[in-house]
Write a protein that holds these residues in place. Sequence first.
Motif, PDB file in Angstrom:
ATOM      1  N   HIS A 105       0.831  -1.212   0.000  1.00  0.00           N
ATOM      2  CA  HIS A 105       0.000   0.000   0.000  1.00  0.00           C
ATOM      3  C   HIS A 105       0.863   1.259   0.000  1.00  0.00           C
ATOM      4  O   HIS A 105       0.540   2.246  -0.669  1.00  0.00           O
ATOM      5  N   SER A 108       2.213   1.706  -3.443  1.00  0.00           N
ATOM      6  CA  SER A 108       1.141   2.112  -4.344  1.00  0.00           C
ATOM      7  C   SER A 108       0.864   3.610  -4.218  1.00  0.00           C
ATOM      8  O   SER A 108       0.707   4.313  -5.229  1.00  0.00           O
ATOM      9  N   ARG A 109       0.819   4.102  -2.974  1.00  0.00           N
ATOM     10  CA  ARG A 109       0.596   5.537  -2.762  1.00  0.00           C
ATOM     11  C   ARG A 109       1.755   6.357  -3.305  1.00  0.00           C
ATOM     12  O   ARG A 109       1.569   7.391  -3.934  1.00  0.00           O
ATOM     13  N   HIS A 110       2.973   5.883  -3.065  1.00  0.00           N
ATOM     14  CA  HIS A 110       4.151   6.629  -3.490  1.00  0.00           C
ATOM     15  C   HIS A 110       4.275   6.676  -5.022  1.00  0.00           C
ATOM     16  O   HIS A 110       4.614   7.712  -5.597  1.00  0.00           O
ATOM     17  N   GLY A 112       1.796   6.004  -7.183  1.00  0.00           N
ATOM     18  CA  GLY A 112       0.583   6.458  -7.849  1.00  0.00           C
ATOM     19  C   GLY A 112      -0.019   5.431  -8.783  1.00  0.00           C
ATOM     20  O   GLY A 112      -0.765   5.776  -9.703  1.00  0.00           O
TER      21      GLY A 112
END
Length: 281
Positions: A105, A108-110, A112
């Motif tokens: 996660h 994924s955030r880092h 994008g």
Amino acid sequence: MYRRGANSSNLSLYFNVHLVSDSTGETLNAVMRAAAAQFDRVQPLEHNYYLVRSAKQLMRVINEVKSAPGVVWYTIADEQLRATLEHECRAAGIPTLAVLDPAVHMLSRHLGISATEKVAGQHSLTQEYFDRIEAIDFALRHDDGQNTAGLSTADVVLVGVSRTSKTPTCVYLANRGVRAGNIPLVPGVPPPPILNEMTRPMIVGLKISAERLIQIRRQRLLSLKEDANTSYAEEDAVKEEVTQANRLFQRNKWVVIDVSRRSVEETAAAILNKLNERRGH
């Protein structure tokens, strides 16, 4: 559950930990043991379930979990299987942990982008995978002074006296894609001349204290039910052997790593750091 150790008045806490993976379970085992090591007198009772990729396999696992309640750690990519495992464990009051989720996660955030549901993605048949297999084959072919002529193509050559964990360290390095071989130092036998001829490999001397080496060798002899009163573990002989090895390392200005109180993993990590420095990474 608590049990009293045979040679200790301290109580130890034993608990069931179920490791469920759709792959080989390497990640789960490493993370679980690292976490358990942070607690004194705690002993996990491992239940391992690997290559779980169907609903039928998963239900067998769930029945096993319910028969020995504890905690469930898992790495499963398939969303339906994950949901079933979570639902069944929650209904039975058994805590679960998706070990890779926080790391995935965060990435994924880092980045994008969303992660793929790829089973055993780290074991894909990429060039890196084949390089690792080749490195393992290299370590086995160049273990304990075998095929010394081929060591000129190694990344790392380990040199040390007997019982300095040369072989397991080479295998660990091979799993990181490093071509490693090792040469034992035998009392009264000169090191092979190739050690003075090689330019490509990083030669690493594995240093160890005489006291620690005597302890390791005596334990080894006891496990083999052999006489411990031999020059192999005799104090003066071992001290001389260690002294000669240290002089050899110093004379040749090799990289030296003290393995007296290091695990194989720690020794390999130190070697990888030195190798990266040498390569300018």
